[in-house]
Write a protein that holds these residues in place. Structure first.
Motif, PDB file in Angstrom:
ATOM      1  N   VAL A 269       0.839  -1.200   0.000  1.00 42.20           N
ATOM      2  CA  VAL A 269       0.000   0.000   0.000  1.00 42.20           C
ATOM      3  C   VAL A 269       0.874   1.249   0.000  1.00 42.20           C
ATOM      4  O   VAL A 269       0.595   2.227  -0.698  1.00 42.20           O
ATOM      5  CB  VAL A 269      -0.943   0.003   1.214  1.00 42.20           C
ATOM      6  N   ASP A 270       1.957   1.220   0.774  1.00 43.30           N
ATOM      7  CA  ASP A 270       2.876   2.360   0.790  1.00 43.30           C
ATOM      8  C   ASP A 270       3.504   2.582  -0.585  1.00 43.30           C
ATOM      9  O   ASP A 270       3.756   3.723  -0.990  1.00 43.30           O
ATOM     10  CB  ASP A 270       3.965   2.138   1.838  1.00 43.30           C
ATOM     11  N   ILE A 271       3.765   1.498  -1.320  1.00 46.46           N
ATOM     12  CA  ILE A 271       4.285   1.639  -2.681  1.00 46.46           C
ATOM     13  C   ILE A 271       3.264   2.358  -3.557  1.00 46.46           C
ATOM     14  O   ILE A 271       3.611   3.250  -4.342  1.00 46.46           O
ATOM     15  CB  ILE A 271       4.624   0.248  -3.269  1.00 46.46           C
ATOM     16  N   LEU A 272       1.989   1.989  -3.424  1.00 50.21           N
ATOM     17  CA  LEU A 272       0.946   2.654  -4.212  1.00 50.21           C
ATOM     18  C   LEU A 272       0.918   4.154  -3.926  1.00 50.21           C
ATOM     19  O   LEU A 272       0.610   4.957  -4.809  1.00 50.21           O
ATOM     20  CB  LEU A 272      -0.414   2.037  -3.888  1.00 50.21           C
ATOM     21  N   GLY A 273       1.235   4.529  -2.704  1.00 51.88           N
ATOM     22  CA  GLY A 273       1.261   5.944  -2.349  1.00 51.88           C
ATOM     23  C   GLY A 273       2.354   6.719  -3.055  1.00 51.88           C
ATOM     24  O   GLY A 273       2.333   7.959  -3.041  1.00 51.88           O
ATOM     25  N   ARG A 310      -2.597   6.515   4.343  1.00 55.36           N
ATOM     26  CA  ARG A 310      -1.324   6.130   3.716  1.00 55.36           C
ATOM     27  C   ARG A 310      -1.227   6.606   2.265  1.00 55.36           C
ATOM     28  O   ARG A 310      -0.122   6.801   1.761  1.00 55.36           O
ATOM     29  CB  ARG A 310      -1.174   4.605   3.745  1.00 55.36           C
ATOM     30  N   LEU A 311      -2.360   6.755   1.592  1.00 57.90           N
ATOM     31  CA  LEU A 311      -2.362   7.115   0.175  1.00 57.90           C
ATOM     32  C   LEU A 311      -2.685   8.594   0.046  1.00 57.90           C
ATOM     33  O   LEU A 311      -3.841   8.996  -0.050  1.00 57.90           O
ATOM     34  CB  LEU A 311      -3.393   6.261  -0.570  1.00 57.90           C
ATOM     35  N   ARG A 328      -9.674  13.176   4.942  1.00 55.13           N
ATOM     36  CA  ARG A 328      -8.251  12.825   5.011  1.00 55.13           C
ATOM     37  C   ARG A 328      -7.664  13.146   6.390  1.00 55.13           C
ATOM     38  O   ARG A 328      -6.910  12.358   6.951  1.00 55.13           O
ATOM     39  CB  ARG A 328      -7.476  13.562   3.908  1.00 55.13           C
ATOM     40  N   GLU A 329      -8.037  14.287   6.934  1.00 51.40           N
ATOM     41  CA  GLU A 329      -7.510  14.633   8.262  1.00 51.40           C
ATOM     42  C   GLU A 329      -8.010  13.639   9.310  1.00 51.40           C
ATOM     43  O   GLU A 329      -7.242  13.214  10.182  1.00 51.40           O
ATOM     44  CB  GLU A 329      -7.910  16.056   8.638  1.00 51.40           C
ATOM     45  N   ARG A 347       5.266   0.375  13.509  1.00 53.21           N
ATOM     46  CA  ARG A 347       4.691   1.609  12.971  1.00 53.21           C
ATOM     47  C   ARG A 347       5.202   1.855  11.552  1.00 53.21           C
ATOM     48  O   ARG A 347       6.393   1.716  11.281  1.00 53.21           O
ATOM     49  CB  ARG A 347       5.067   2.800  13.846  1.00 53.21           C
ATOM     50  N   PRO A 348       4.311   2.243  10.635  1.00 55.44           N
ATOM     51  CA  PRO A 348       4.762   2.549   9.271  1.00 55.44           C
ATOM     52  C   PRO A 348       5.503   3.875   9.225  1.00 55.44           C
ATOM     53  O   PRO A 348       5.406   4.701  10.146  1.00 55.44           O
ATOM     54  CB  PRO A 348       3.456   2.623   8.485  1.00 55.44           C
ATOM     55  N   GLU A 349       6.217   4.088   8.148  1.00 60.34           N
ATOM     56  CA  GLU A 349       6.925   5.352   7.965  1.00 60.34           C
ATOM     57  C   GLU A 349       5.949   6.522   7.962  1.00 60.34           C
ATOM     58  O   GLU A 349       6.261   7.621   8.424  1.00 60.34           O
ATOM     59  CB  GLU A 349       7.700   5.299   6.645  1.00 60.34           C
ATOM     60  N   ARG A 350       4.743   6.272   7.475  1.00 63.59           N
ATOM     61  CA  ARG A 350       3.741   7.329   7.400  1.00 63.59           C
ATOM     62  C   ARG A 350       3.377   7.847   8.790  1.00 63.59           C
ATOM     63  O   ARG A 350       2.975   9.012   8.943  1.00 63.59           O
ATOM     64  CB  ARG A 350       2.495   6.773   6.696  1.00 63.59           C
TER      65      ARG A 350
END
Length: 456
Positions: A269-273, A310-311, A328-329, A347-350
């Motif tokens: 999913v992070d790649i899609l972002g 994430r996106l 989004r917020e 935890r993700p980088e996001r």
């Protein structure tokens, strides 16, 4: 089996009869030329058509056809397909789905003495479930230089072969904007990237029901632990040390459908972002959401919130309404709270990026609005007055039965009134008339009163 010409005659001119000219007619009306009776959109699917028919007659009737649907017929010879395309110079759309076109296209060229005619008007071609070989498909592409939409679904492709036989270079078709590739057994993103390099201006890509397990290139080994993404960087962009980044071949892609693929990690999913132009995404029915694991289970609302957070550039997710700034917020704040109590390595980088934007948030207060099950009230009956603990989940009828001993009044002869301690001086007591109504619906709190009386 009928030819295309015979199928057209049967469908559009079956009313013509040799006796028509012999019928007595009072007023002469010129009969419409048969060629004008063939519509611009010609639909002849599932008619067992296996050939084109007499070319001169077919050209006379179909010269003006712009859209042709020949799905689910018996065409198998490319020589017949080229003959059909040749006599329809205005053709913009051609559907050949579910015809077995697995034969060698070069043999067909030799048989029909084909000169490599170009079909510049053809904008959309549908070749679903035709078993067309990559060699034949590459040849077709050379003949339709202005094509914008291609359907190649369900052709059992597990690899993509778009390398030009003559020059040993990948074919490039800048005109192609939309590609449907549903149901092909391609499983690695490195193969999918070949489609992006062949069609550099691709804006829409449908990969639903393809067994893609990851968007990483190369895919991770099955026994490796999927950690946070870490692509080598040079300056502000990705550098190409050994492999392209997953999105380098799709710089113009705006719509992507990954429904029912085998995507199973949030890293994908992070790649899609990171796709630079991606705005519309469909990603449902994937293991990342459907499989319950020891570490994570997601409700439908949580899935959507985590995806939106994430996106960053997605405007529409899974066909829903456009994502607003407030949406989004809310999603970004949800992601922070979702991961704030988890170990840092989960935890993700996001997460860190959003903490920089919104700060470290306090956990949401869990407010329990359910009524208390037991409440102390004062029961009054004439001169009697006692404190009782009431179960507010009981009904008025059940309350009356329990008050029979205290009041000496049979339940069927009893009337009960509720006195709210805060407003009783203004509105007085409220009779509890409905036997099946539960006490909590009166909002009874500690210190209120119940008055018992007898019916006259």
């Amino acid at each position: 089996m009928p030819s295309l010409l015979e199928a057209i005659v049967e469908k559009y001119e079956c009313f013509e009869d040799d006796t028509f000219d012999q019928m007595p007619i009072a007023i002469y009306v010129p009969r419409k030329n048969p060629r004008n009776m063939i519509p611009n959109l010609l639909v002849l699917n599932d008619c067992d058509i296996d050939s084109a028919g007499q070319e001169s007659d077919l050209r006379d009737k179909c010269h003006g056809v712009e859209e042709l649907d020949l799905a689910q017929n018996c065409l198998s010879r490319w020589s017949e397909v080229f003959k059909i395309l040749h006599i329809m110079p205005r053709l913009k759309f051609a559907n050949l789905s579910f015809n077995n076109l697995s034969s060698d296209i070069n043999s067909a060229i030799e048989v029909c003495d084909d000169t490599g005619e170009i079909y510049p008007c053809l904008k959309s071609i549908v070749l679903n479930s035709t078993n067309i070989t990559w060699r034949s498909f590459r040849h077709i592409l050379k003949r339709i230089p202005m094509v914008e939409e291609i359907h190649l679904s369900m052709n059992n492709y597990d690899v993509i072969d778009l390398e030009d036989d003559e020059h040993c270079q990948h074919i490039q078709m800048p005109s192609v904007k939309r590609l449907h590739f549903t149901g092909n057994p391609v499983s690695t993103w490195s193969e999918v990237c070949k489609l992006g390099r062949a069609f550099p201006n691709l804006e829409s890509l449908v990969l639903a029901e393809c067994p893609l397990q990851s968007l990483m290139t190369p895919p991770p080994s099955p026994d490796s632990h999927l950690g946070l993404l870490s692509y080598p960087r040079q300056g502000s962009g990705f550098c190409d040390m050994t492999l392209d980044s997953p999105h380098d071949a799709f710089t113009h892609l705006r719509f992507l459908n990954l429904n029912r693929t085998l995507i199973r990690t949030w890293d994908d999913v992070d790649i899609l972002g990171r796709f630079p132009a991606l705005r519309y995404l469909r990603i449902q029915g994937c293991p990342i959401f459907e499989e319950n694991s020891e570490r994570q289970e997601y409700t439908e609302h949580e899935r959507r919130q985590l995806l939106i957070a994430r996106l960053t550039c997605i405007q529409t997710l899974n066909g829903g309404a456009e994502i607003t700034a407030d949406d989004r917020e809310d999603a970004e704040r949800f992601l922070i709270r979702y991961y704030m109590d988890k170990p840092e390595n989960e935890r993700p980088e996001r997460y860190n990026e959003l903490v920089q934007i919104h700060g470290k948030l306090d956990p949401l207060v869990n407010i329990d609005l359910t009524p208390e099950s037991k409440v102390q009230v004062k029961i009054i009956c004439g001169d009697k007055c006692e404190q009782h603990i009431l179960d507010v989940y009981q009904t008025v009828s059940e309350l009356k039965q329990k008050l029979e001993k205290f009041s000496g009044i049979p339940a069927h002869r009893m009337r009960v009134f509720y006195m709210d301690q805060h407003v009783c001086s203004v509105i007085g007591p409220e009779e509890m008339k409905f036997p099946n109504k539960r006490l909590y619906s009166y909002n009874i709190v500690k210190g209120d009163q119940i008055i018992v009386d007898s019916k006259k």
